[in-house]
Scaffold this active site. Structure first.
Site, PDB file in Angstrom:
ATOM      1  N   GLY A  76     -22.644 -43.932   0.611  1.00  0.00           N
ATOM      2  CA  GLY A  76     -22.773 -45.248   1.222  1.00  0.00           C
ATOM      3  C   GLY A  76     -23.052 -45.178   2.706  1.00  0.00           C
ATOM      4  CB  SER A  77     -24.052 -47.862   5.043  1.00  0.00           C
ATOM      5  OG  SER A  77     -22.963 -48.746   4.836  1.00  0.00           O
ATOM      6  CB  THR A  78     -19.003 -46.327   6.154  1.00  0.00           C
ATOM      7  OG1 THR A  78     -19.313 -47.718   6.184  1.00  0.00           O
ATOM      8  CG2 THR A  78     -18.063 -46.018   7.309  1.00  0.00           C
TER       9      THR A  78
ATOM     10  CG  ASP B  98     -16.424 -42.713  -0.964  1.00  0.00           C
ATOM     11  OD1 ASP B  98     -17.463 -43.137  -0.409  1.00  0.00           O
ATOM     12  OD2 ASP B  98     -16.338 -42.520  -2.184  1.00  0.00           O
TER      13      ASP B  98
ATOM     14  N   GLY C 227     -18.411 -49.286  -5.120  1.00  0.00           N
ATOM     15  CA  GLY C 227     -19.504 -49.237  -6.080  1.00  0.00           C
ATOM     16  C   GLY C 227     -20.766 -49.947  -5.650  1.00  0.00           C
TER      17      GLY C 227
ATOM     18  CD  GLU D 226     -18.458 -44.002  -4.324  1.00  0.00           C
ATOM     19  OE1 GLU D 226     -19.238 -43.996  -3.366  1.00  0.00           O
ATOM     20  OE2 GLU D 226     -18.019 -45.060  -4.833  1.00  0.00           O
TER      21      GLU D 226
ATOM     22  CE  LYS E 250     -18.919 -53.641   4.262  1.00  0.00           C
ATOM     23  NZ  LYS E 250     -19.309 -52.238   4.128  1.00  0.00           N
TER      24      LYS E 250
END
Length: 230
Positions: free
Chosen positions: A26-28, A80, A94, A102, A120
């Site tokens: 993911g982006s982070t 993550d 997801g 994951e 988030k």
């Protein structure tokens, strides 16, 4: 101000020489992998596994050597991202389509470190549609069973308009429940539907969350005990 980058780099400080590390998707998580690559170039020695083909490619590009799963055993930690997290560090994950890998990786990690920006962090889960990975066979039946739980279901599509296919050859049903008052109950209901491979509720799995703020600071949220015994 790159809140995701700040949160990810703070989490990477927890990695020590000789650790076995899971790389999220993911982006982070992207920024975590980039920073880990920098530390590897500086001399950090780790064994690593990735949770998606995208993360595998990124890790290799940044000089991180990946170890085959059957050779690595249990992980010291995984870093993550999350699409949502509440004050109890219950997560929805997801959005990047890698929720099954994951969750497997998180389950086999001593610690799960979550990195996210302040958007988030929520009081209750559910504004973000819950991703559910389903098998292609009889997907219409599985789709209908999900709807009976009280949500609006949409099969995820690629940009070209084709059905999105996970790295495991399955589909993603994005389920809009609205506010999820009892994530634990919903988790059990989802597990009872044949055709559901896995879902994006991560409950009792996260240990620490690093939340990047718009002022440049990073808040650290920690859980002293968790339900996952690994």
């Amino acid at each position: 101000m790159n809140m995701k980058k700040n949160a990810a780099e703070k989490a990477v400080e927890y990695i020590q020489d000789g650790m076995k590390v899971g790389l999220g998707t993911g982006s982070t998580a992207y920024w975590a992998i980039v920073r880990i690559g920098e530390r590897v170039k500086e001399g950090l020695s780790i064994e690593a596994v990735a949770t998606s083909k995208t993360s595998e490619k990124l890790a290799i590009e940044h000089g991180i050597t990946l170890t085959p799963l059957h050779q690595i055993g249990r992980l010291d930690l995984t870093i993550d991202g999350a699409d949502e997290l509440d004050p109890e560090l219950r997560l929805i994950k997801g959005g990047g389509g890698a929720l099954l890998r994951e969750k497997i990786t998180a389950f086999h990690s001593d610690r799960l470190l979550i990195v996210a920006d302040e958007s988030k962090s929520v009081s209750s889960l559910g504004n973000f549609p819950l991703p559910v990975e389903i098998v292609p066979f009889a997907r219409e039946w599985t789709y209908a069973a999900l709807e009976r739980l009280g949500c609006s279901v949409r099969l995820r599509l690629e940009e070209a308009g084709n059905l999105y296919v996970t790295d495991n050859g399955n589909y993603i049903a994005d389920c809009e429940f609205g506010i999820i008052n009892s994530p634990e109950q919903l988790e059990q209901e989802l597990r009872g539907i044949p055709g559901v491979v896995e879902h994006g509720l991560f409950i009792g799995m996260a240990d620490i969350a690093f939340i990047g703020r718009s002022d440049g600071s990073v808040d650290v949220m920690a859980i002293t005990t968790k339900n996952n015994s690994g």
